[in-house]
Design a protein around this motif. Sequence first.
Motif, PDB file in Angstrom:
ATOM      1  N   LEU A  11      64.842  72.764 -86.123  1.00  0.00           N
ATOM      2  CA  LEU A  11      63.660  72.822 -86.982  1.00  0.00           C
ATOM      3  C   LEU A  11      62.677  73.814 -86.376  1.00  0.00           C
ATOM      4  O   LEU A  11      62.262  73.647 -85.213  1.00  0.00           O
ATOM      5  CB  LEU A  11      63.028  71.434 -87.083  1.00  0.00           C
ATOM      6  CG  LEU A  11      61.668  71.345 -87.781  1.00  0.00           C
ATOM      7  CD1 LEU A  11      61.770  71.786 -89.236  1.00  0.00           C
ATOM      8  CD2 LEU A  11      61.121  69.922 -87.677  1.00  0.00           C
ATOM      9  N   THR A  91      66.413  77.958 -94.926  1.00  0.00           N
ATOM     10  CA  THR A  91      66.838  76.588 -94.653  1.00  0.00           C
ATOM     11  C   THR A  91      68.193  76.313 -95.281  1.00  0.00           C
ATOM     12  O   THR A  91      68.380  76.503 -96.489  1.00  0.00           O
ATOM     13  CB  THR A  91      65.803  75.591 -95.190  1.00  0.00           C
ATOM     14  OG1 THR A  91      64.576  75.759 -94.470  1.00  0.00           O
ATOM     15  CG2 THR A  91      66.300  74.161 -95.040  1.00  0.00           C
ATOM     16  N   THR A 115      66.429  74.401 -90.321  1.00  0.00           N
ATOM     17  CA  THR A 115      65.329  74.033 -91.202  1.00  0.00           C
ATOM     18  C   THR A 115      64.093  74.826 -90.813  1.00  0.00           C
ATOM     19  O   THR A 115      63.675  74.795 -89.648  1.00  0.00           O
ATOM     20  CB  THR A 115      65.022  72.530 -91.117  1.00  0.00           C
ATOM     21  OG1 THR A 115      66.198  71.788 -91.453  1.00  0.00           O
ATOM     22  CG2 THR A 115      63.909  72.151 -92.087  1.00  0.00           C
TER      23      THR A 115
END
Length: 118
Positions: A11, A91, A115
């Motif tokens: 992330l 993503t 992400t």
Amino acid sequence: QVQLVESGGGLVQPGDSLRLVCAASGFTFSSYVMGWFRQAPGKEREFVARISTNPVAKYYADSVKGRFTISRDNAKNTVFLQMNSLKPEDTAVYYCNAARTVYGDDFWGQGTQVTVSS
């Protein structure tokens, strides 16, 4: 047996960078065109980048050109995807691919999640 193991996903925020790594085993790595594909939720898997057996030839999807760089290390049976200036639309689950079209060989890894979100 053939194995492609991706790592390096995670992330990150927009504008950040990530480096994906695909470790290959069970086949003659240097003889295969290596590629990266991705699949976002609700979408089909799409091509991102590929690199020839002779690492000079590299190809990119228009959406990542200038931001992503594919490379390979035939001595270590590894292919990389350096991703810079990441955007939310990057993503997806990223998959490593090994292909030897003439022989009908087409291998896939299990994927790594990327992400990009603030």
